[in-house]
Structures are given as structure tokens and as C-alpha cells.
Design a protein around this motif. Structure first.
Motif, PDB file in Angstrom:
ATOM      1  N   VAL A 152       0.839  -1.191   0.000  1.00  0.00           N
ATOM      2  CA  VAL A 152       0.000   0.000   0.000  1.00  0.00           C
ATOM      3  C   VAL A 152       0.881   1.251   0.000  1.00  0.00           C
ATOM      4  O   VAL A 152       2.027   1.223   0.453  1.00  0.00           O
ATOM      5  N   SER A 153       0.327   2.353  -0.503  1.00  0.00           N
ATOM      6  CA  SER A 153       1.046   3.625  -0.473  1.00  0.00           C
ATOM      7  C   SER A 153       0.910   4.275   0.893  1.00  0.00           C
ATOM      8  O   SER A 153       1.832   4.946   1.371  1.00  0.00           O
ATOM      9  N   SER A 154      -0.228   4.064   1.533  1.00  0.00           N
ATOM     10  CA  SER A 154      -0.486   4.519   2.900  1.00  0.00           C
ATOM     11  C   SER A 154      -1.794   3.889   3.350  1.00  0.00           C
ATOM     12  O   SER A 154      -2.642   3.545   2.520  1.00  0.00           O
ATOM     13  N   GLY A 155      -1.952   3.722   4.653  1.00  0.00           N
ATOM     14  CA  GLY A 155      -3.182   3.129   5.158  1.00  0.00           C
ATOM     15  C   GLY A 155      -3.537   1.841   4.456  1.00  0.00           C
ATOM     16  O   GLY A 155      -2.746   0.896   4.427  1.00  0.00           O
ATOM     17  N   ASP A 156      -4.728   1.790   3.868  1.00  0.00           N
ATOM     18  CA  ASP A 156      -5.182   0.609   3.129  1.00  0.00           C
ATOM     19  C   ASP A 156      -5.351   0.914   1.641  1.00  0.00           C
ATOM     20  O   ASP A 156      -6.157   0.279   0.949  1.00  0.00           O
ATOM     21  N   VAL A 157      -4.589   1.892   1.148  1.00  0.00           N
ATOM     22  CA  VAL A 157      -4.653   2.263  -0.271  1.00  0.00           C
ATOM     23  C   VAL A 157      -3.659   1.409  -1.056  1.00  0.00           C
ATOM     24  O   VAL A 157      -2.433   1.595  -0.952  1.00  0.00           O
ATOM     25  N   TYR A 158      -4.173   0.466  -1.842  1.00  0.00           N
ATOM     26  CA  TYR A 158      -3.288  -0.436  -2.578  1.00  0.00           C
ATOM     27  C   TYR A 158      -2.529   0.320  -3.662  1.00  0.00           C
ATOM     28  O   TYR A 158      -3.107   0.987  -4.520  1.00  0.00           O
ATOM     29  N   ALA A 159      -1.204   0.201  -3.605  1.00  0.00           N
ATOM     30  CA  ALA A 159      -0.323   0.968  -4.480  1.00  0.00           C
ATOM     31  C   ALA A 159      -0.196   0.334  -5.861  1.00  0.00           C
ATOM     32  O   ALA A 159      -0.286  -0.893  -6.009  1.00  0.00           O
ATOM     33  N   VAL A 160       0.024   1.177  -6.859  1.00  0.00           N
ATOM     34  CA  VAL A 160       0.343   0.729  -8.212  1.00  0.00           C
ATOM     35  C   VAL A 160       1.847   0.891  -8.388  1.00  0.00           C
ATOM     36  O   VAL A 160       2.376   2.003  -8.311  1.00  0.00           O
ATOM     37  N   LEU A 161       2.532  -0.227  -8.605  1.00  0.00           N
ATOM     38  CA  LEU A 161       3.990  -0.214  -8.741  1.00  0.00           C
ATOM     39  C   LEU A 161       4.391  -0.355 -10.202  1.00  0.00           C
ATOM     40  O   LEU A 161       3.572  -0.681 -11.066  1.00  0.00           O
ATOM     41  N   GLY A 162       5.675  -0.109 -10.469  1.00  0.00           N
ATOM     42  CA  GLY A 162       6.194  -0.220 -11.834  1.00  0.00           C
ATOM     43  C   GLY A 162       7.602  -0.759 -11.839  1.00  0.00           C
ATOM     44  O   GLY A 162       8.203  -1.000 -10.780  1.00  0.00           O
ATOM     45  N   PRO A 163       8.177  -0.991 -13.021  1.00  0.00           N
ATOM     46  CA  PRO A 163       9.547  -1.495 -13.136  1.00  0.00           C
ATOM     47  C   PRO A 163      10.527  -0.648 -12.335  1.00  0.00           C
ATOM     48  O   PRO A 163      10.469   0.579 -12.355  1.00  0.00           O
ATOM     49  N   GLY A 164      11.395  -1.325 -11.603  1.00  0.00           N
ATOM     50  CA  GLY A 164      12.374  -0.647 -10.768  1.00  0.00           C
ATOM     51  C   GLY A 164      11.968  -0.557  -9.311  1.00  0.00           C
ATOM     52  O   GLY A 164      12.822  -0.364  -8.433  1.00  0.00           O
ATOM     53  N   ASP A 165      10.673  -0.693  -9.019  1.00  0.00           N
ATOM     54  CA  ASP A 165      10.215  -0.687  -7.631  1.00  0.00           C
ATOM     55  C   ASP A 165      10.557  -2.022  -6.970  1.00  0.00           C
ATOM     56  O   ASP A 165      10.525  -3.077  -7.609  1.00  0.00           O
ATOM     57  N   SER A 166      10.858  -1.969  -5.678  1.00  0.00           N
ATOM     58  CA  SER A 166      11.212  -3.175  -4.934  1.00  0.00           C
ATOM     59  C   SER A 166      10.162  -3.483  -3.877  1.00  0.00           C
ATOM     60  O   SER A 166       9.537  -2.576  -3.322  1.00  0.00           O
ATOM     61  N   ILE A 167       9.997  -4.763  -3.600  1.00  0.00           N
ATOM     62  CA  ILE A 167       9.095  -5.222  -2.550  1.00  0.00           C
ATOM     63  C   ILE A 167       9.929  -6.000  -1.552  1.00  0.00           C
ATOM     64  O   ILE A 167      10.694  -6.902  -1.931  1.00  0.00           O
ATOM     65  N   SER A 168       9.808  -5.659  -0.266  1.00  0.00           N
ATOM     66  CA  SER A 168      10.621  -6.300   0.764  1.00  0.00           C
ATOM     67  C   SER A 168       9.916  -6.188   2.102  1.00  0.00           C
ATOM     68  O   SER A 168       8.800  -5.653   2.208  1.00  0.00           O
ATOM     69  N   ALA A 169      10.598  -6.636   3.151  1.00  0.00           N
ATOM     70  CA  ALA A 169      10.033  -6.570   4.492  1.00  0.00           C
ATOM     71  C   ALA A 169       9.797  -5.129   4.929  1.00  0.00           C
ATOM     72  O   ALA A 169       8.975  -4.867   5.815  1.00  0.00           O
ATOM     73  N   SER A 170      10.501  -4.185   4.319  1.00  0.00           N
ATOM     74  CA  SER A 170      10.352  -2.787   4.700  1.00  0.00           C
ATOM     75  C   SER A 170       9.199  -2.088   3.961  1.00  0.00           C
ATOM     76  O   SER A 170       8.895  -0.928   4.255  1.00  0.00           O
ATOM     77  N   SER A 171       8.566  -2.775   3.016  1.00  0.00           N
ATOM     78  CA  SER A 171       7.422  -2.198   2.304  1.00  0.00           C
ATOM     79  C   SER A 171       6.221  -2.108   3.249  1.00  0.00           C
ATOM     80  O   SER A 171       6.152  -2.815   4.259  1.00  0.00           O
ATOM     81  N   LEU A 172       5.286  -1.230   2.915  1.00  0.00           N
ATOM     82  CA  LEU A 172       4.046  -1.130   3.685  1.00  0.00           C
ATOM     83  C   LEU A 172       3.039  -2.117   3.125  1.00  0.00           C
ATOM     84  O   LEU A 172       2.802  -2.147   1.914  1.00  0.00           O
ATOM     85  N   PHE A 173       2.415  -2.908   4.000  1.00  0.00           N
ATOM     86  CA  PHE A 173       1.460  -3.919   3.556  1.00  0.00           C
ATOM     87  C   PHE A 173       0.116  -3.746   4.259  1.00  0.00           C
ATOM     88  O   PHE A 173       0.035  -3.230   5.368  1.00  0.00           O
ATOM     89  N   SER A 174      -0.929  -4.212   3.588  1.00  0.00           N
ATOM     90  CA  SER A 174      -2.258  -4.260   4.186  1.00  0.00           C
ATOM     91  C   SER A 174      -2.915  -5.579   3.825  1.00  0.00           C
ATOM     92  O   SER A 174      -2.628  -6.155   2.770  1.00  0.00           O
ATOM     93  N   ARG A 175      -3.785  -6.038   4.716  1.00  0.00           N
ATOM     94  CA  ARG A 175      -4.594  -7.230   4.448  1.00  0.00           C
ATOM     95  C   ARG A 175      -6.047  -6.847   4.196  1.00  0.00           C
ATOM     96  O   ARG A 175      -6.890  -7.715   4.026  1.00  0.00           O
ATOM     97  N   ALA A 176      -6.334  -5.545   4.170  1.00  0.00           N
ATOM     98  CA  ALA A 176      -7.719  -5.084   4.049  1.00  0.00           C
ATOM     99  C   ALA A 176      -8.364  -5.628   2.776  1.00  0.00           C
ATOM    100  O   ALA A 176      -7.820  -5.484   1.679  1.00  0.00           O
ATOM    101  N   ALA A 177      -9.510  -6.236   2.941  1.00  0.00           N
ATOM    102  CA  ALA A 177     -10.262  -6.779   1.799  1.00  0.00           C
ATOM    103  C   ALA A 177     -11.397  -5.817   1.463  1.00  0.00           C
ATOM    104  O   ALA A 177     -11.223  -4.898   0.669  1.00  0.00           O
ATOM    105  N   PHE A 178     -12.552  -6.007   2.096  1.00  0.00           N
ATOM    106  CA  PHE A 178     -13.700  -5.128   1.833  1.00  0.00           C
ATOM    107  C   PHE A 178     -13.352  -3.666   2.107  1.00  0.00           C
ATOM    108  O   PHE A 178     -13.785  -2.763   1.384  1.00  0.00           O
ATOM    109  N   ALA A 179     -12.533  -3.434   3.142  1.00  0.00           N
ATOM    110  CA  ALA A 179     -12.181  -2.063   3.527  1.00  0.00           C
ATOM    111  C   ALA A 179     -10.990  -1.516   2.743  1.00  0.00           C
ATOM    112  O   ALA A 179     -10.610  -0.363   2.924  1.00  0.00           O
ATOM    113  N   GLY A 180     -10.407  -2.320   1.873  1.00  0.00           N
ATOM    114  CA  GLY A 180      -9.248  -1.862   1.108  1.00  0.00           C
ATOM    115  C   GLY A 180      -9.622  -0.841   0.039  1.00  0.00           C
ATOM    116  O   GLY A 180     -10.699  -0.914  -0.553  1.00  0.00           O
ATOM    117  N   ASN A 181      -8.739   0.101  -0.202  1.00  0.00           N
ATOM    118  CA  ASN A 181      -8.980   1.142  -1.205  1.00  0.00           C
ATOM    119  C   ASN A 181      -8.324   0.737  -2.526  1.00  0.00           C
ATOM    120  O   ASN A 181      -7.095   0.679  -2.635  1.00  0.00           O
TER     121      ASN A 181
END
Length: 204
Positions: A96-125
């Protein structure tokens, strides 16, 4: 008479190098290319197991599923795209970019333990995703059932306005060592890539 010592020295050097390779080969990126899965515009959506590549229309038909994009029935208006990540014990989630807002990533972006994550389903943005995207990347983490460890990866999606459907899961990759993964510019037609560029296996 010429000395024949050099073949033994060469053999020793090669043996030493081979012995060191297992320690050097630390990253293993597993990719499921060419999936092109059409997600039903329903409250079940499509269940996907990132490790096995198995997908199905129900949780019961997809053992150990990790990800379920679906059309939520209780949104206003009804039928908006949402992401479900299996139960709490899985540890699965999306970047997510913040809160429960699911982020749109692109080439060059990394995903790791330091990324922000959410499990929000119905409440996800998922507003950005529902607006319609072509081959955009959603970062994720999931519990790999073969290693029992958390792995980091990305899944590439194409969505359509205004609800996010039709929706296609194009492909996905993850690092099965638990290391960070960086989104590549384009996914080759393989299901295995390593740091030493081993010959690729045919896509399945």
C-alpha cells in the motif's frame, strides 16, 4: 618432458569454485509467465496459489490459495474490485502507499520486508486499480507453503473502469529465499530465473 601438473591445479581450482557456488547462489526468482487468468466478476472472483500456480473459482478448489481478487457485493456501488489475502495466519498482504490504499507499482520498484502492507479486503482502497490500468504491478507478500517462510513478489494485472472488471492476472514473480525483489521491465517466458542465468525451464 613437459610437466603435467597444470591439469591437477586446474581441477583443484574448478572444484573450489563449484564448492563455493551454493553459498553464492542466494537469490531464486520464481515466475509464472503467460498465466493470463481472467477473473470472474463475482463475489468469489479467482483464487490463486502463487507457489503452485493453481487457480480456481472457489477456496476449496484452490488448496493453499494466497490471493483472491473479487467483486465485493457490499460496496457502493456494488461490484467494486477488492483483494483478499487468505486468513490472518498466512501473513499475506498487498503493498500500500499509505493506510489501506493499494499501491500501483512499476519497473524498478522493490518489494521487501520494509514495504508497507495491508490485508484489508472489503475495507481496502482500490480506487486507482478500478480506474483502469494496463499491465500494472501489485506488490505482495505471502507464506510460501513449500518453505513455510514469507516471500515477497509482484503480480501484474490489467483492470477496466469503473469497477475494475474485466480483470486479467497476466503473470507473477516472487523470490523464494525471502529476499527483496525488484520489478523487472518485462517478464521473460520462463518460470525460473537465478543470478547465474541458468538455462530457463519452459513455461507451464
Amino acid at each position: 618432458m613437459k610437466s603435467r601438473r597444470w591439469p591437477y591445479l586446474a581441477l583443484f581450482a574448478v572444484t573450489a569454485l563449484l564448492a563455493a557456488l551454493p553459498q553464492l547462489a542466494t537469490a531464486a526468482v520464481i515466475c509464472h509467465a503467460g498465466a493470463n487468468l481472467s477473473v470472474p466478476e463475482s463475489s468469489e472472483g479467482l483464487y490463486i496459489n502463487f507457489a503452485t500456480g493453481v487457480s480456481g473459482p472457489t477456496a476449496g478448489s484452490t488448496p493453499g490459495y494466497d490471493f483472491d481478487p473479487y467483486a465485493a457485493v457490499n460496496t457502493t456501488p456494488s461490484g467494486q474490485l477488492r483483494f483478499y489475502w487468505n486468513d490472518m495466519s498466512s501473513g499475506n498482504g498487498g503493498v500500500v502507499s499509505s493506510g489501506d490504499v493499494y499501491a500501483v507499482l512499476g519497473p524498478g520498484d522493490s518489494i521487501s520486508a520494509s514495504s508497507l502492507f495491508s490485508r484489508a479486503a472489503f475495507a481496502g482502497n482500490t480506487d486507482i486499480w478500478r480506474a483502469g490500468l494496463t499491465a500494472a504491478y501489485l506488490g505482495y507478500r505471502f507464506k510460501n507453503e513449500t518453505t513455510n517462510a514469507i516471500n515477497y513478489g509482484w503480480v501484474r494485472l490489467t483492470t477496466s473502469p469503473p469497477m475494475g472488471f474485466p480483470l486479467t492476472v497476466i503473470d507473477w514473480c516472487y523470490d523464494d529465499t525471502g529476499a527483496a525483489i525488484t520489478i523487472a521491465p518485462a517478464l521473460p517466458d520462463t518460470i525460473f530465473i537465478d543470478e547465474f542465468e541458468s538455462p530457463p525451464l519452459a513455461a507451464q
